[in-house]
Motif scaffolding. Structure first.
Motif, PDB file in Angstrom:
ATOM      1  N   ASP A  65       1.018   3.348   5.650  1.00 51.57           N
ATOM      2  CA  ASP A  65       2.170   4.246   5.518  1.00 51.57           C
ATOM      3  C   ASP A  65       2.199   4.955   4.166  1.00 51.57           C
ATOM      4  O   ASP A  65       2.777   6.036   4.048  1.00 51.57           O
ATOM      5  N   LEU A  66       1.595   4.354   3.152  1.00 52.84           N
ATOM      6  CA  LEU A  66       1.559   4.969   1.829  1.00 52.84           C
ATOM      7  C   LEU A  66       0.295   5.793   1.613  1.00 52.84           C
ATOM      8  O   LEU A  66       0.155   6.449   0.583  1.00 52.84           O
ATOM      9  N   GLY A  67      -0.622   5.766   2.562  1.00 52.21           N
ATOM     10  CA  GLY A  67      -1.950   6.344   2.388  1.00 52.21           C
ATOM     11  C   GLY A  67      -1.986   7.831   2.091  1.00 52.21           C
ATOM     12  O   GLY A  67      -2.683   8.258   1.176  1.00 52.21           O
ATOM     13  N   ASP A  68      -1.253   8.633   2.837  1.00 45.55           N
ATOM     14  CA  ASP A  68      -1.333  10.087   2.649  1.00 45.55           C
ATOM     15  C   ASP A  68      -0.858  10.500   1.260  1.00 45.55           C
ATOM     16  O   ASP A  68      -1.520  11.272   0.564  1.00 45.55           O
ATOM     17  N   ARG A  69       0.299   9.992   0.849  1.00 43.69           N
ATOM     18  CA  ARG A  69       0.811  10.346  -0.480  1.00 43.69           C
ATOM     19  C   ARG A  69      -0.095   9.809  -1.579  1.00 43.69           C
ATOM     20  O   ARG A  69      -0.388  10.510  -2.556  1.00 43.69           O
ATOM     21  N   THR A 109       6.886   3.456  -3.431  1.00 43.30           N
ATOM     22  CA  THR A 109       7.600   2.266  -2.954  1.00 43.30           C
ATOM     23  C   THR A 109       7.623   2.263  -1.439  1.00 43.30           C
ATOM     24  O   THR A 109       7.968   3.271  -0.812  1.00 43.30           O
ATOM     25  N   LEU A 110       7.239   1.134  -0.868  1.00 43.50           N
ATOM     26  CA  LEU A 110       7.269   0.990   0.591  1.00 43.50           C
ATOM     27  C   LEU A 110       8.720   1.001   1.042  1.00 43.50           C
ATOM     28  O   LEU A 110       9.541   0.267   0.486  1.00 43.50           O
ATOM     29  N   PRO A 111       9.078   1.823   2.021  1.00 44.70           N
ATOM     30  CA  PRO A 111      10.482   1.852   2.481  1.00 44.70           C
ATOM     31  C   PRO A 111      10.903   0.481   3.000  1.00 44.70           C
ATOM     32  O   PRO A 111      10.110  -0.240   3.610  1.00 44.70           O
ATOM     33  N   ALA A 112      12.152   0.131   2.752  1.00 44.89           N
ATOM     34  CA  ALA A 112      12.673  -1.148   3.240  1.00 44.89           C
ATOM     35  C   ALA A 112      12.716  -1.126   4.764  1.00 44.89           C
ATOM     36  O   ALA A 112      13.078  -0.118   5.369  1.00 44.89           O
ATOM     37  N   GLN A 113      12.322  -2.252   5.363  1.00 51.81           N
ATOM     38  CA  GLN A 113      12.332  -2.362   6.819  1.00 51.81           C
ATOM     39  C   GLN A 113      13.146  -3.583   7.201  1.00 51.81           C
ATOM     40  O   GLN A 113      13.219  -4.547   6.436  1.00 51.81           O
ATOM     41  N   PRO A 114      13.756  -3.576   8.391  1.00 52.13           N
ATOM     42  CA  PRO A 114      14.504  -4.753   8.826  1.00 52.13           C
ATOM     43  C   PRO A 114      13.593  -5.976   8.892  1.00 52.13           C
ATOM     44  O   PRO A 114      12.392  -5.839   9.128  1.00 52.13           O
ATOM     45  N   PRO A 115      14.121  -7.188   8.649  1.00 50.32           N
ATOM     46  CA  PRO A 115      13.291  -8.396   8.708  1.00 50.32           C
ATOM     47  C   PRO A 115      12.551  -8.494  10.033  1.00 50.32           C
ATOM     48  O   PRO A 115      13.093  -8.193  11.086  1.00 50.32           O
ATOM     49  N   GLY A 116      11.306  -8.900   9.960  1.00 49.14           N
ATOM     50  CA  GLY A 116      10.484  -9.067  11.154  1.00 49.14           C
ATOM     51  C   GLY A 116       9.793  -7.806  11.611  1.00 49.14           C
ATOM     52  O   GLY A 116       8.998  -7.841  12.533  1.00 49.14           O
ATOM     53  N   GLU A 117      10.083  -6.650  10.988  1.00 52.24           N
ATOM     54  CA  GLU A 117       9.453  -5.405  11.413  1.00 52.24           C
ATOM     55  C   GLU A 117       8.474  -4.872  10.371  1.00 52.24           C
ATOM     56  O   GLU A 117       7.920  -3.805  10.541  1.00 52.24           O
TER      57      GLU A 117
END
Length: 198
Positions: free
Chosen positions: A83-87, A181-189
């Motif tokens: 998810d951070l790869g392109d930037r 910064t990796l966006p916050a995700q709900p637990p388990g996701e």
């Protein structure tokens, strides 16, 4: 479904077991559980939140930034950070290209993960830190360059740079860095730990 199966030993009356079919063979992309040279077991993959860093040093060569880009992408994919790869690729490419174009020596890229932040630092031998956006005249619409730090300012979550003092091994140069910064995700996701690919 395979139609040419080996006859069973009962049907042929021979004492040899049937040969395994290709579907019985392990998938070639999976790492073996033991190191083929030492025979020792591989260590387990790092948990997703565990810290790590990778360093890549490259000469003053126009191929260097492309190699840095491919390496960065491989590392991020292997650690579940696609998810951070392109930037990260865009910004690392800008900084590595500037190092190759505007300095007279080697450069290096460091990837550092401290969950949930990825920091990418690019070092080169030139100690002069470029003028920051807003402190100099912006590049004209038809200029060949001069937009790298503006892109960095727009895309990175945080960034900076500093000169590195001289060291006994030679000139210190400078380091420019950015953080994503990796966006916050709900637990388990969130991304799972890498299965050790690559």
């Amino acid at each position: 479904m395979t139609t040419d199966r080996q006859p069973s030993t009962a049907a042929t009356g021979k004492g040899t077991p049937p040969k395994p079919t290709p579907t019985d063979a392990p998938a070639p992309y999976l790492l073996p559980t033991l190191d083929p040279l030492s025979g020792q077991p591989h260590p387990p993959a790092l948990p997703f939140t565990a810290p790590w860093h990778y360093d890549l040093h490259f000469p003053r060569d126009p191929r260097g930034p492309g190699i840095a880009r491919l390496t960065l992408r491989a590392v991020l994919d292997a650690h579940g950070l696609a998810d951070l790869g392109d930037r990260a690729e865009l910004l690392a490419s800008e900084l590595a290209t500037n190092s190759v174009r505007h300095t007279q020596g080697p450069a290096s890229v460091r990837l550092q993960w401290l969950h949930p932040v990825l920091r990418v630092s690019v070092w080169d031998m030139d100690p002069e830190v470029p003028a920051l956006p807003g402190r100099s005249t912006p590049a004209g619409p038809h200029a060949d360059g001069g937009r790298g730090l503006l892109i960095l300012d727009l895309v990175a979550d945080r960034w900076g740079g500093c000169a590195v003092g001289d060291r006994p091994q030679g000139p210190g140069g400078k380091t420019l860095w950015f953080e994503l910064t990796l966006p916050a995700q709900p637990p388990g996701e969130g991304p799972a730990a890498s299965p050790g690919a690559l």
